[in-house]
Motif scaffolding. Sequence first.
Motif, PDB file in Angstrom:
ATOM      1  N   SER A 106       0.880  -1.107   0.077  1.00 55.46           N
ATOM      2  CA  SER A 106       0.123  -0.073   0.034  1.00 55.46           C
ATOM      3  C   SER A 106       0.877   1.308  -0.024  1.00 55.46           C
ATOM      4  CB  SER A 106      -0.978  -0.144   1.212  1.00 55.46           C
ATOM      5  OG  SER A 106      -1.815  -1.118   1.091  1.00 55.46           O
ATOM      6  N   GLY A 107       2.053   1.189  -0.736  1.00 59.15           N
ATOM      7  CA  GLY A 107       2.880   2.361  -0.856  1.00 59.15           C
ATOM      8  C   GLY A 107       3.727   2.462   0.430  1.00 59.15           C
ATOM      9  N   ARG A 108       3.752   1.752   1.374  1.00 50.07           N
ATOM     10  CA  ARG A 108       4.548   1.802   2.570  1.00 50.07           C
ATOM     11  C   ARG A 108       5.594   0.938   2.453  1.00 50.07           C
ATOM     12  NH1 ARG A 108       4.275   6.384   5.716  1.00 50.07           N
ATOM     13  NH2 ARG A 108       2.255   7.263   5.672  1.00 50.07           N
TER      14      ARG A 108
END
Length: 258
Positions: A221-223
């Motif tokens: 999730s982009g992390r």
Amino acid sequence: MTGLAEETAVDEGLHVLVVDDELPAIEDLAYLLRADERVREVSTASSGAAALRALDHGDVAALFLDIRMPGMSGLDLARVLTHFERPPKIVFVTAYESHAVDAFELHAVDYLLKPVAQERLAEAVRRVVAEVTGRPGPAATADDETIPVELAHVTRFVRRSEVRYAEAHGDYARLYTRRDSYLVRTSLSALEDAWGDAGFMRVHRSHLVALAHIDEMYVESGRCAIRVGDMRLPVSRRNTRALRDRLVRNARPGAQRP
């Protein structure tokens, strides 16, 4: 022996002496040591006096020595050995943590708690080899730092190479090894400054990680996050690219681990 003779003897395999007053403890430890390819021969003794006699009949590189024994204790025997011209290395093997300070004042190579796990024993053998030959081996650096830590009013000694990551706790930091964690009286920023050249990197405001212990790096999730053993640790956005670059460089053929 001279330094060259010592290295040759180690390359052929260590001769070690297990000293304990309890036969099951001797048998268990001797079995584990014989399974280590770096160990050529394992002798045994059931008392300090018997150990001294055994040292007269063989070139022993190291003693794996119990502390609490009737008559001459392991600490007493270690003090006697300090008067030898070339004393064997000492690894204390005990059920008690309370003698750690005395053990390291006697320049013990390691301090193992019973029951001894094979992986932990293998690390002790590596340390013996490093002490005898002057070669640090793959699991440590030549300047591997020893950190005194407090645990239940007992001082223990942890090698920096054993630390997987450190976590900020206000003005303190908690060090995490494979099995335990220890609170030390220093900030994460101070550790970052001191250990940066030893392969540690700040990946988040709360975490300083040993790059050699990172098992996975992934994005969800982009992390970005990393896995160190069983722990999942976050990586801040500002540190993601630098961490990825460091890991890629270390993974290249011929690259040295940090």
